[in-house]
Motif scaffolding. Structure first.
Motif, PDB file in Angstrom:
ATOM      1  N   LEU A 140       0.532  -1.096   0.044  1.00 20.42           N
ATOM      2  CA  LEU A 140       0.044  -0.129  -0.061  1.00 20.42           C
ATOM      3  C   LEU A 140       0.766   1.024   0.084  1.00 20.42           C
ATOM      4  O   LEU A 140       0.366   2.352  -0.328  1.00 20.42           O
ATOM      5  CB  LEU A 140      -0.747   0.085   1.287  1.00 20.42           C
ATOM      6  CG  LEU A 140      -2.070  -1.110   1.116  1.00 20.42           C
ATOM      7  CD1 LEU A 140      -2.660  -0.903   2.317  1.00 20.42           C
ATOM      8  CD2 LEU A 140      -3.126  -0.821   0.105  1.00 20.42           C
ATOM      9  N   ARG A 141       2.076   1.228   0.542  1.00 18.20           N
ATOM     10  CA  ARG A 141       2.763   2.433   0.626  1.00 18.20           C
ATOM     11  C   ARG A 141       3.823   2.533  -0.578  1.00 18.20           C
ATOM     12  O   ARG A 141       4.948   3.373  -0.590  1.00 18.20           O
ATOM     13  CB  ARG A 141       3.765   2.171   1.894  1.00 18.20           C
ATOM     14  CG  ARG A 141       2.937   2.314   3.247  1.00 18.20           C
ATOM     15  CD  ARG A 141       2.385   3.528   3.330  1.00 18.20           C
ATOM     16  NE  ARG A 141       1.670   3.622   4.947  1.00 18.20           N
ATOM     17  CZ  ARG A 141       0.889   4.624   5.295  1.00 18.20           C
ATOM     18  NH1 ARG A 141       0.548   5.519   4.367  1.00 18.20           N
ATOM     19  NH2 ARG A 141       0.608   4.457   6.605  1.00 18.20           N
ATOM     20  N   ALA A 142       3.768   1.639  -1.604  1.00 14.43           N
ATOM     21  CA  ALA A 142       4.835   1.839  -2.705  1.00 14.43           C
ATOM     22  C   ALA A 142       4.671   3.063  -3.371  1.00 14.43           C
ATOM     23  O   ALA A 142       3.672   3.657  -3.757  1.00 14.43           O
ATOM     24  CB  ALA A 142       4.558   0.550  -3.813  1.00 14.43           C
ATOM     25  N   ARG A 143       5.902   3.445  -3.717  1.00 10.17           N
ATOM     26  CA  ARG A 143       5.994   4.701  -4.439  1.00 10.17           C
ATOM     27  C   ARG A 143       6.599   4.315  -5.920  1.00 10.17           C
ATOM     28  O   ARG A 143       7.855   4.061  -5.954  1.00 10.17           O
ATOM     29  CB  ARG A 143       7.063   5.415  -3.822  1.00 10.17           C
ATOM     30  CG  ARG A 143       6.373   6.235  -2.586  1.00 10.17           C
ATOM     31  CD  ARG A 143       7.339   7.425  -1.882  1.00 10.17           C
ATOM     32  NE  ARG A 143       7.545   8.555  -2.688  1.00 10.17           N
ATOM     33  CZ  ARG A 143       6.804   9.626  -3.165  1.00 10.17           C
ATOM     34  NH1 ARG A 143       5.822   9.702  -2.626  1.00 10.17           N
ATOM     35  NH2 ARG A 143       7.431  10.484  -3.922  1.00 10.17           N
ATOM     36  N   LEU A 144       5.943   4.334  -6.822  1.00  9.37           N
ATOM     37  CA  LEU A 144       6.101   4.139  -8.160  1.00  9.37           C
ATOM     38  C   LEU A 144       6.327   5.031  -8.979  1.00  9.37           C
ATOM     39  O   LEU A 144       5.371   6.142  -9.066  1.00  9.37           O
ATOM     40  CB  LEU A 144       5.269   2.712  -8.477  1.00  9.37           C
ATOM     41  CG  LEU A 144       5.322   1.635  -7.796  1.00  9.37           C
ATOM     42  CD1 LEU A 144       4.287   0.821  -8.493  1.00  9.37           C
ATOM     43  CD2 LEU A 144       6.566   0.920  -7.622  1.00  9.37           C
ATOM     44  N   GLY A 145       7.294   5.277  -9.933  1.00  5.70           N
ATOM     45  CA  GLY A 145       7.137   6.173 -10.993  1.00  5.70           C
ATOM     46  C   GLY A 145       7.374   5.886 -12.390  1.00  5.70           C
ATOM     47  O   GLY A 145       7.652   4.899 -12.956  1.00  5.70           O
ATOM     48  N   LEU A 146       6.556   6.573 -13.325  1.00  6.98           N
ATOM     49  CA  LEU A 146       6.611   6.653 -14.788  1.00  6.98           C
ATOM     50  C   LEU A 146       7.353   7.732 -15.290  1.00  6.98           C
ATOM     51  O   LEU A 146       7.116   8.863 -15.124  1.00  6.98           O
ATOM     52  CB  LEU A 146       5.326   6.849 -15.116  1.00  6.98           C
ATOM     53  CG  LEU A 146       4.755   6.755 -16.680  1.00  6.98           C
ATOM     54  CD1 LEU A 146       5.665   5.566 -17.561  1.00  6.98           C
ATOM     55  CD2 LEU A 146       3.445   6.834 -17.134  1.00  6.98           C
ATOM     56  N   PRO A 162      -2.034   4.974  -7.482  1.00  4.70           N
ATOM     57  CA  PRO A 162      -1.423   6.291  -7.715  1.00  4.70           C
ATOM     58  C   PRO A 162       0.096   6.233  -7.915  1.00  4.70           C
ATOM     59  O   PRO A 162       0.861   5.047  -7.617  1.00  4.70           O
ATOM     60  CB  PRO A 162      -1.353   7.051  -6.009  1.00  4.70           C
ATOM     61  CG  PRO A 162      -2.525   6.175  -5.342  1.00  4.70           C
ATOM     62  CD  PRO A 162      -2.499   4.817  -5.985  1.00  4.70           C
ATOM     63  N   TYR A 163       0.728   6.888  -8.736  1.00  2.00           N
ATOM     64  CA  TYR A 163       2.044   6.780  -9.186  1.00  2.00           C
ATOM     65  C   TYR A 163       2.648   8.288  -9.398  1.00  2.00           C
ATOM     66  O   TYR A 163       1.985   9.398  -9.698  1.00  2.00           O
ATOM     67  CB  TYR A 163       2.394   6.055 -10.321  1.00  2.00           C
ATOM     68  CG  TYR A 163       1.494   6.372 -11.605  1.00  2.00           C
ATOM     69  CD1 TYR A 163       2.413   7.202 -12.464  1.00  2.00           C
ATOM     70  CD2 TYR A 163       0.193   5.967 -11.799  1.00  2.00           C
ATOM     71  CE1 TYR A 163       1.573   7.719 -13.768  1.00  2.00           C
ATOM     72  CE2 TYR A 163      -0.384   6.299 -13.036  1.00  2.00           C
ATOM     73  CZ  TYR A 163       0.506   7.279 -13.953  1.00  2.00           C
ATOM     74  OH  TYR A 163      -0.261   7.582 -15.220  1.00  2.00           O
ATOM     75  N   THR A 164       3.973   8.392  -9.524  1.00  2.00           N
ATOM     76  CA  THR A 164       4.574   9.589  -9.871  1.00  2.00           C
ATOM     77  C   THR A 164       4.955   9.711 -11.153  1.00  2.00           C
ATOM     78  O   THR A 164       5.435   8.917 -11.624  1.00  2.00           O
ATOM     79  CB  THR A 164       5.852   9.764  -8.903  1.00  2.00           C
ATOM     80  OG1 THR A 164       5.569   9.783  -7.538  1.00  2.00           O
ATOM     81  CG2 THR A 164       6.528  11.212  -9.054  1.00  2.00           C
TER      82      THR A 164
END
Length: 402
Positions: A140-146, A162-164
């Motif tokens: 749930l806390r993963a910070r993924l980016g595109l 959600p993603y960055t």
């Protein structure tokens, strides 16, 4: 256990007529839990105001109580906190109907969600989430980016988490700050360890190193746990590809996907976070009665490898990695669904008319698996298929195990 609570009342209803019910609910809950919030909301504007007043990111779980129907549109907004959620519904004023809609919205976004209709069920659901928090938290806390965009041919790509987003313009700013000298230095040992270097020269390798260092800075500045990049868009601008950089990151323990695909990145992140293993993201290149061949131009640099050009463009640096012959899992996630199969890695091929890394897998009823799968890109990881399927189920996926 700290729980955040929010009530919903339709704009057509009178909130005052529900104040006693909400107060009694909070009093009953406070006997067993540390309760925060307790807002009565009637619109998205109310949600935005409540969001500013307190941070539900810090609670262990959220309770949403739609006191009437017509509350789905704003109560669903609580998904942004990515906290396990219990939805309380009662038999009046279309409360349960709203709860079911909200629950499905949250589940589609892989937020663990349960619908209950009495206080005993509510307490049991909260305690069950408390028991599973250790498993759920990293997910749930993963910070993924595109970086860049999703490749346009990924016609089935849908990602509701959600993603960055980092623009290619921003990436090029980081890339331009990296010198050729530093770019070469970071790949020089990789060049020396290769069993063969066929097409790439020093210039291509240097650019690959600069791409790696630029992304490394982006990961640090944006505090990302993993990323995917719209790699083909780099070819025209840099006359280079990120295949080698992705191979380096995956070997180092950082999930790195290509073509801007976020679903594959999520699968790569899960395998790395929970099993400490890398995943190979590949195209289905061929199949027969009992085999599937995956191929791609990037793969974790953990075993014997050759340095090649990128297959489609003939430029940049691709990798041809030889995978060890062991049992593994072949899987794919998309949205809230996942398919998993136990396979044996039986060999590597080196055909010139495919992407550079080519892995042959033995699988029972390959055509049946492909008929039921969820799209092209699949992930290969050296993990037990049943353990992986159980974990994905616990994280909220609907899993088909072959």
């Amino acid at each position: 256990m700290k729980v955040g609570v929010a009530f919903g009342v339709s704009e057509l209803a009178n909130p005052k007529s529900f104040e006693k019910k909400a107060s009694e609910f909070l009093t009953a809950l406070a006997g067993d839990f540390d309760v925060v919030g307790g807002f009565m909301l009637s619109s998205k504007a109310d949600f935005r105001e409540a969001k500013e007043e307190l941070n539900f990111n810090e609670v262990d779980a959220i309770i949403l109580y739609p006191l009437t129907g017509g509350t789905e549109g704003f109560l669903k907004e609580f998904f942004v906190f990515r906290r396990p959620t219990v939805i309380f519904g009662d038999p009046f004023n279309n409360s349960l109907a709203a709860g079911i809609e909200i629950r499905e919205f949250l589940r589609e976004r892989l937020v663990p969600s349960t619908l209950v209709k009495d206080m005993n069920e509510l307490k049991a659901a909260l305690l069950a989430y408390e028991d599973s928090l250790e498993t759920l938290e990293p997910f749930l806390r993963a910070r993924l980016g595109l970086i860049g965009r999703v490749s346009p041919w990924l016609v089935n790509e849908k990602f509701e988490l959600p993603y960055t987003r980092i623009s290619l313009k921003k990436f090029y700013e980081y890339y331009d700050k990296v010198s050729d000298e530093d770019g070469w230095k970071v790949v020089e040992e990789i060049f020396e360890r290769a069993s063969e270097v066929k097409e790439p020269g020093k210039d291509a390798l240097t650019k690959a190193g600069r791409i790696y260092l630029a992304i490394k800075e982006i990961l640090r500045d944006y505090r990302l746990d993993g990323f995917t990049i719209g790699c083909f868009d780099l070819i025209g601008k840099l006359n280079a590809t990120p295949c080698l950089a992705l191979a380096m990151f995956n070997a180092e323990g950082i999930p790195a996907g290509c073509e801007g695909e976020l679903n594959s990145l999520l699968g790569m992140y899960i395998v790395r976070k929970y099993f400490d293993k890398p995943a190979f993201m590949g195209n289905v290149a061929d199949f027969g009665e009992n085999y599937i061949i995956l191929a791609h131009c990037t793969a974790p640099l953990l075993w014997r490898y050759r340095l090649r050009s990128h297959f489609e463009s003939g430029i940049g640096v691709g990798v041809d990695v030889e995978f060890p012959k062991e049992k593994a899992s072949l899987f794919k996630v998309r949205g809230r669904r996942a398919v998993v199969a136990g396979v044996d890695v039986v060999g590597n091929e080196h055909l010139e008319n495919r992407c550079r890394t080519q892995v042959k897998l033995r699988i029972e009823d390959a055509s049946e698996f492909l008929d039921g799968t969820l799209g092209n890109h699949h992930l290969l990881a050296y993990v037990d298929s049943e353990e992986l399927a159980d974990l994905l189920s616990e994280l909220g996926f609907e899993v088909m195990l072959y």
